[in-house]
Design a protein around this motif. Structure first.
Motif, PDB file in Angstrom:
ATOM      1  N   PHE A  12       0.826  -1.205   0.000  1.00  0.00           N
ATOM      2  CA  PHE A  12       0.000   0.000   0.000  1.00  0.00           C
ATOM      3  C   PHE A  12       0.861   1.256   0.000  1.00  0.00           C
ATOM      4  O   PHE A  12       0.576   2.208  -0.738  1.00  0.00           O
ATOM      5  N   LEU A  13       1.902   1.282   0.819  1.00  0.00           N
ATOM      6  CA  LEU A  13       2.759   2.462   0.878  1.00  0.00           C
ATOM      7  C   LEU A  13       3.433   2.742  -0.459  1.00  0.00           C
ATOM      8  O   LEU A  13       3.535   3.892  -0.885  1.00  0.00           O
ATOM      9  N   VAL A  43      -7.823   0.643  -3.517  1.00  0.00           N
ATOM     10  CA  VAL A  43      -8.417  -0.255  -4.510  1.00  0.00           C
ATOM     11  C   VAL A  43      -7.331  -0.939  -5.335  1.00  0.00           C
ATOM     12  O   VAL A  43      -7.386  -2.152  -5.575  1.00  0.00           O
ATOM     13  N   VAL A  44      -6.331  -0.174  -5.755  1.00  0.00           N
ATOM     14  CA  VAL A  44      -5.227  -0.753  -6.537  1.00  0.00           C
ATOM     15  C   VAL A  44      -4.464  -1.769  -5.691  1.00  0.00           C
ATOM     16  O   VAL A  44      -4.109  -2.861  -6.177  1.00  0.00           O
ATOM     17  N   THR A  45      -4.222  -1.462  -4.436  1.00  0.00           N
ATOM     18  CA  THR A  45      -3.523  -2.380  -3.536  1.00  0.00           C
ATOM     19  C   THR A  45      -4.292  -3.688  -3.376  1.00  0.00           C
ATOM     20  O   THR A  45      -3.708  -4.774  -3.426  1.00  0.00           O
ATOM     21  N   ILE A  46      -5.584  -3.596  -3.188  1.00  0.00           N
ATOM     22  CA  ILE A  46      -6.410  -4.798  -3.065  1.00  0.00           C
ATOM     23  C   ILE A  46      -6.332  -5.637  -4.334  1.00  0.00           C
ATOM     24  O   ILE A  46      -6.202  -6.860  -4.290  1.00  0.00           O
ATOM     25  N   GLY A  47      -6.348  -4.988  -5.482  1.00  0.00           N
ATOM     26  CA  GLY A  47      -6.226  -5.694  -6.754  1.00  0.00           C
ATOM     27  C   GLY A  47      -4.892  -6.426  -6.884  1.00  0.00           C
ATOM     28  O   GLY A  47      -4.827  -7.578  -7.304  1.00  0.00           O
ATOM     29  N   TYR A  48      -3.809  -5.733  -6.522  1.00  0.00           N
ATOM     30  CA  TYR A  48      -2.494  -6.365  -6.563  1.00  0.00           C
ATOM     31  C   TYR A  48      -2.421  -7.561  -5.624  1.00  0.00           C
ATOM     32  O   TYR A  48      -1.863  -8.593  -5.957  1.00  0.00           O
ATOM     33  N   CYS A  49      -2.983  -7.408  -4.441  1.00  0.00           N
ATOM     34  CA  CYS A  49      -2.959  -8.506  -3.470  1.00  0.00           C
ATOM     35  C   CYS A  49      -3.717  -9.725  -3.985  1.00  0.00           C
ATOM     36  O   CYS A  49      -3.312 -10.861  -3.754  1.00  0.00           O
ATOM     37  N   GLN A  50      -4.812  -9.498  -4.687  1.00  0.00           N
ATOM     38  CA  GLN A  50      -5.566 -10.619  -5.241  1.00  0.00           C
ATOM     39  C   GLN A  50      -4.752 -11.352  -6.293  1.00  0.00           C
ATOM     40  O   GLN A  50      -4.874 -12.563  -6.442  1.00  0.00           O
ATOM     41  N   VAL A  51      -3.904 -10.636  -6.997  1.00  0.00           N
ATOM     42  CA  VAL A  51      -3.089 -11.243  -8.038  1.00  0.00           C
ATOM     43  C   VAL A  51      -1.930 -12.042  -7.436  1.00  0.00           C
ATOM     44  O   VAL A  51      -1.622 -13.147  -7.895  1.00  0.00           O
ATOM     45  N   ILE A  52      -1.288 -11.502  -6.408  1.00  0.00           N
ATOM     46  CA  ILE A  52      -0.060 -12.131  -5.897  1.00  0.00           C
ATOM     47  C   ILE A  52      -0.318 -13.184  -4.827  1.00  0.00           C
ATOM     48  O   ILE A  52       0.583 -13.956  -4.506  1.00  0.00           O
TER      49      ILE A  52
END
Length: 53
Positions: A12-13, A43-52
């Motif tokens: 997120f940071l 929102v972007v952070t949540i999306g990245y987390c879902q991918v990784i």
């Protein structure tokens, strides 16, 4: 090994700093209406987390 909370916070940071530091992204994300409950960085952070994960 890092726990999920540390990874999420670090990601997120990084995302937030990049999005706030880019004038192009700031201009593209300006829109009228009421304030959203989640920031664009969240929102972007949540999306990245879902991918990784």
């Amino acid at each position: 090994m890092l726990d999920k909370a540390t990874v999420l916070t670090t990601l997120f940071l990084i995302v937030d700093d990049l999005m706030k530091g880019s004038a192009v992204i700031k201009d593209a994300l300006e829109r009228p209406g009421p304030a959203p409950q989640l920031s664009d960085s969240e929102v972007v952070t949540i999306g990245y987390c879902q991918v990784i994960v």
